[in-house]
Design a protein around this motif. Structure first.
Motif, short mmCIF file in Angstrom:
data_model
loop_
_atom_site.label_atom_id
_atom_site.label_comp_id
_atom_site.label_asym_id
_atom_site.label_seq_id
_atom_site.Cartn_x
_atom_site.Cartn_y
_atom_site.Cartn_z
N GLY A 121 37.06 72.94 25.61
CA GLY A 121 37.51 74.14 26.31
C GLY A 121 38.94 74.06 26.43
O GLY A 121 39.61 72.99 26.36
N TYR A 145 34.08 78.07 27.30
CA TYR A 145 33.22 78.06 28.40
C TYR A 145 32.09 79.02 28.56
O TYR A 145 32.23 80.02 27.89
CB TYR A 145 33.83 77.94 29.74
N THR A 148 28.68 78.58 38.47
CA THR A 148 28.39 79.39 37.07
C THR A 148 26.87 79.88 37.13
O THR A 148 26.01 79.07 37.70
CB THR A 148 28.49 78.03 36.23
N VAL A 202 31.40 73.98 31.71
CA VAL A 202 31.71 73.42 30.74
C VAL A 202 30.38 73.04 29.92
O VAL A 202 29.18 72.98 30.42
CB VAL A 202 32.02 71.59 31.15
N ASN A 256 32.47 82.61 31.75
CA ASN A 256 33.94 82.64 31.48
C ASN A 256 34.62 84.13 31.29
O ASN A 256 35.60 84.21 31.78
CB ASN A 256 34.55 81.67 30.83
N PRO A 312 33.73 79.36 34.95
CA PRO A 312 33.52 78.50 33.67
C PRO A 312 32.48 77.39 33.84
O PRO A 312 32.54 76.49 34.90
CB PRO A 312 34.88 78.23 33.27
N VAL A 371 25.02 72.94 30.22
CA VAL A 371 25.92 73.76 30.88
C VAL A 371 25.94 73.03 32.03
O VAL A 371 25.01 72.99 32.89
CB VAL A 371 26.12 75.14 30.60
N ASN A 414 40.06 71.76 29.42
CA ASN A 414 39.46 70.53 29.48
C ASN A 414 40.30 69.13 29.67
O ASN A 414 39.92 68.17 30.42
CB ASN A 414 38.61 69.96 28.49
#
Length: 463
Positions: free
Chosen positions: A275, A391, A443, A252, A394, A250, A427, A278
């Motif tokens: 999310g 996210y 990610t 953020v 994810n 994931p 991101v 978080n």
């Protein structure tokens, strides 16, 4: 604007037999002239005058707007800042309301002050009121099409800095002499448009910042955009009745709108997409299993990690090649922890961004709970479980849970942001975890989509 009455008398060039006036489809006169009487309340009417001559018909249509309207105009997919008239200055109970709209794909973001923000995906005329007690003004907003149709996909990349990781310097490829600007351009080449490819964000904290050529409108009840990754589900998870998991790494999400209207994410405030993990991962369906496996399930809201340039890329006394280095990249964080990142046998290139001149790089953000579990118990089958929502990379791209609702955005104090829309997205990798032979969770980012322009209606959830 008609406030009381208006006398209408068309210019007639040829002989006619009859002149008929229709107001909103109802005949109101059969004469050479027509006097329109405005009602007490503001309204909008369609007036058609038809001229008849020996079986031939000529028509003219006009729109009549009545009352004390305050007129505004804006192009679709952009934010209009509304300012109430001076009589509302200092009022703390101001109420903004849309009383008629030609579409549901719009957003009015307002508080109890004399300002509000409005955006619409579709064109048309919107009637709004702003009131405080007995004070009322009526506004008419005309939304028109822009000169050029907006693209539903990423338009520009503004920043790119992956954290050290096994795919860094490979996707996109770094070549000796490439600069910071060169690598941003390479990331942009991969991410812009419908046929976008993939870039890696590396380890925890690595990020990319991109934007669209328009405002993505925040429509109530729907998810507004999504950013593709390469997440997928495990096909042979030995855990019975396991929640969704596989390769879930994931990222953020942060969002901003172009408040100063200069086309850059420079002085604009960033808002956090809240999310599901978080603040804590306790609500995730895999949380108990992660605790049992002694994962680090803590969530740090103000985390910082510093990576150091590796001392060597190849262990002493060995030829250059696919050689694992255990104590490869040294790291430390603001929680008093430190250690080394591993170089695995699958990627021989340097994991440290080659264009970075500094010997240390520090990243800041939210560090999520570790979601990866060795479900084989033998180190050969790792499952990285998905967080419930909010996210990038994810959930699989086609899954509804890959969609992001702008209404999940919160400000730096944790308050709901109530944004009318967004222009920019950041991101960054939210996971810091090594997963055996798989290496670090990293990610990956690919195509970005405005779901409204693509005609996709994905229902949201209320966290």
């Amino acid at each position: 604007m008609v406030k009381e009455t208006v006398q209408l008398k068309p210019t007639i060039e040829n002989r006619i037999d009859s002149l008929v006036w229709l107001l909103d489809g109802k005949r109101v006169a059969n004469a050479l002239e027509y006097t329109f009487q405005a009602p007490a309340d503001p309204a909008s009417y369609s007036l058609i005058v038809s001229a008849y001559n020996k079986g031939n018909i000529a028509q003219k249509a006009v729109q009549i707007t009545t009352g004390k309207y305050i007129n505004w105009s804006v192009v679709s997919n952009s934010i209009l800042k509304l300012q109430a008239s001076s009589k509302f200055a200092g009022k703390t109970d101001v109420k903004w309301e849309v009383v008629s709209a030609p579409t549901e794909k719009y957003r009015l973001s307002a508080s109890t002050s004399d300002t509000a923000m409005f955006a619409s995906v579709d064109r048309g005329s919107f009637k709004l009121t702003v009131s405080s007690g007995s004070l009322v003004d009526t506004l008419l907003i005309t939304v028109r099409q822009p000169d050029a149709s907006p693209s539903p996909y990423i338009w520009k990349v503004y920043d790119y800095l992956p954290a050290p990781g096994q795919f860094v310097n490979e996707i996109p490829a770094y070549k000796a002499g490439d600069t910071y600007e060169t690598m941003i351009a390479k990331a942009e080449k991969e991410l812009v448009g419908e046929d976008a490819s993939t870039v890696t964000l590396g380890g925890w904290g690595g990020y990319v910042v991109f934007g669209f050529d328009h405002t993505i409108v925040n429509i109530s009840g729907r998810r507004d955009f999504r950013v593709h990754g390469n997440a997928f589900g495990a096909s042979a998870n030995p855990r019975p009745n396991a929640p969704f998991g596989g390769s879930c790494e994931p990222g953020v999400v942060m969002v901003a709108y172009d408040k100063n209207k200069n086309g850059k994410p420079d002085e604009d405030e960033w808002y956090e997409i809240k999310g599901s993990g978080n603040f804590s991962a306790e609500g995730e369906p895999w949380y108990a299993a992660a605790v049992a496996a002694k994962n680090d399930v803590r969530t740090f809201r103000a985390y910082e990690m510093t990576y150091s340039r590796p001392v060597t890329e190849t262990p002493a006394g060995t030829p250059e090649g696919h050689i694992s280095i255990k104590d490869y990249i040294q790291w430390s964080d603001n929680q008093g922890q430190q250690g080394f990142k591993i170089k695995n046998t699958f990627h021989a290139q340097s994991y440290y961004p080659g264009w970075v001149k500094e010997d240390k790089i520090t990243y800041k953000g939210i560090r999520l709970a570790s979601n990866g579990l060795d479900e084989s118990g033998k180190g050969n089958y790792y499952v990285l479980y998905g967080f419930r929502y909010g996210y990038v990379d994810n959930y699989p791209n086609a899954h509804d849970n890959s969609g992001i609702d702008i209404d999940w955005a919160i400000d730096k104090n944790g308050n709901k942001a109530n944004l009318p829309g967004i222009d920019f997205v950041k991101v960054y990798n939210g996971i810091d975890q090594e997963n055996g032979w798989l290496g670090e969770a990293s990610t990956e980012v690919s195509r970005g989509e405005d779901l409204h322009l693509l005609g996709k209606n994905i229902a949201t959830i209320n966290p």
